[in-house]
Design a protein around this motif. Structure first.
Motif, short mmCIF file in Angstrom:
data_model
loop_
_atom_site.label_atom_id
_atom_site.label_comp_id
_atom_site.label_asym_id
_atom_site.label_seq_id
_atom_site.Cartn_x
_atom_site.Cartn_y
_atom_site.Cartn_z
N GLU A 13 -47.82 23.20 22.81
CA GLU A 13 -48.66 22.36 23.67
C GLU A 13 -48.32 20.88 23.56
OE1 GLU A 13 -52.82 23.18 23.76
OE2 GLU A 13 -52.48 25.34 23.56
N ALA A 14 -47.73 20.47 22.45
CA ALA A 14 -47.42 19.05 22.23
C ALA A 14 -45.94 18.74 22.42
CB ALA A 14 -47.86 18.65 20.83
N SER A 15 -45.16 19.71 22.91
CA SER A 15 -43.71 19.53 23.05
C SER A 15 -43.29 19.70 24.51
CB SER A 15 -42.98 20.56 22.19
OG SER A 15 -43.34 20.40 20.83
N GLU A 16 -42.09 19.22 24.80
CA GLU A 16 -41.55 19.28 26.16
C GLU A 16 -40.83 20.60 26.40
OE1 GLU A 16 -38.21 16.97 28.90
OE2 GLU A 16 -38.57 16.30 26.85
N LEU A 17 -41.21 21.32 27.45
CA LEU A 17 -40.54 22.56 27.82
C LEU A 17 -39.24 22.21 28.54
CD1 LEU A 17 -40.53 25.67 28.15
CD2 LEU A 17 -41.78 25.32 30.30
N LEU A 18 -38.11 22.70 28.01
CA LEU A 18 -36.80 22.41 28.59
C LEU A 18 -36.26 23.55 29.44
CD1 LEU A 18 -35.08 20.81 25.47
CD2 LEU A 18 -36.24 19.65 27.35
N GLY A 19 -36.67 24.78 29.14
CA GLY A 19 -36.19 25.92 29.90
C GLY A 19 -36.91 27.19 29.48
N LYS A 20 -36.89 28.17 30.41
CA LYS A 20 -37.59 29.43 30.16
C LYS A 20 -36.78 30.57 30.74
CE LYS A 20 -42.02 31.67 31.01
NZ LYS A 20 -43.38 31.46 31.54
#
Length: 77
Positions: A13-20
């Motif tokens: 929740e506190a980090s940046e999503l870069l890819g999925k």
């Protein structure tokens, strides 16, 4: 999800999503997802979760070196 590894807290929740990446569909016992995140201080980690017949049978966080994160991103564009 939050997990502390070697005294470092990794928090989706506190980090940046870069890819999925997702494999299969919801409810598929062999289905799974991988989400690559970057923390505010530049650490990378993979959030994984899957069905009971998948390679990720439980929700988890795995830390990654920058080189491995770059490889993951290149392979999953």
């Amino acid at each position: 999800m939050k997990k502390t590894i070697a005294k470092v807290e990794y928090d989706t929740e506190a980090s940046e999503l870069l890819g999925k990446v997702t494999s299969g569909s919801i409810g598929d016992p062999a289905g799974y997802e991988e989400c690559l995140f970057k923390t505010a201080d530049g650490k990378f980690f993979l959030y994984v979760n899957g069905g009971e017949a998948s390679k990720y049978t439980k929700e988890d966080i795995k830390r990654m070196a920058k080189a491995k994160a770059d490889e993951w991103l290149a392979a999953n564009k």
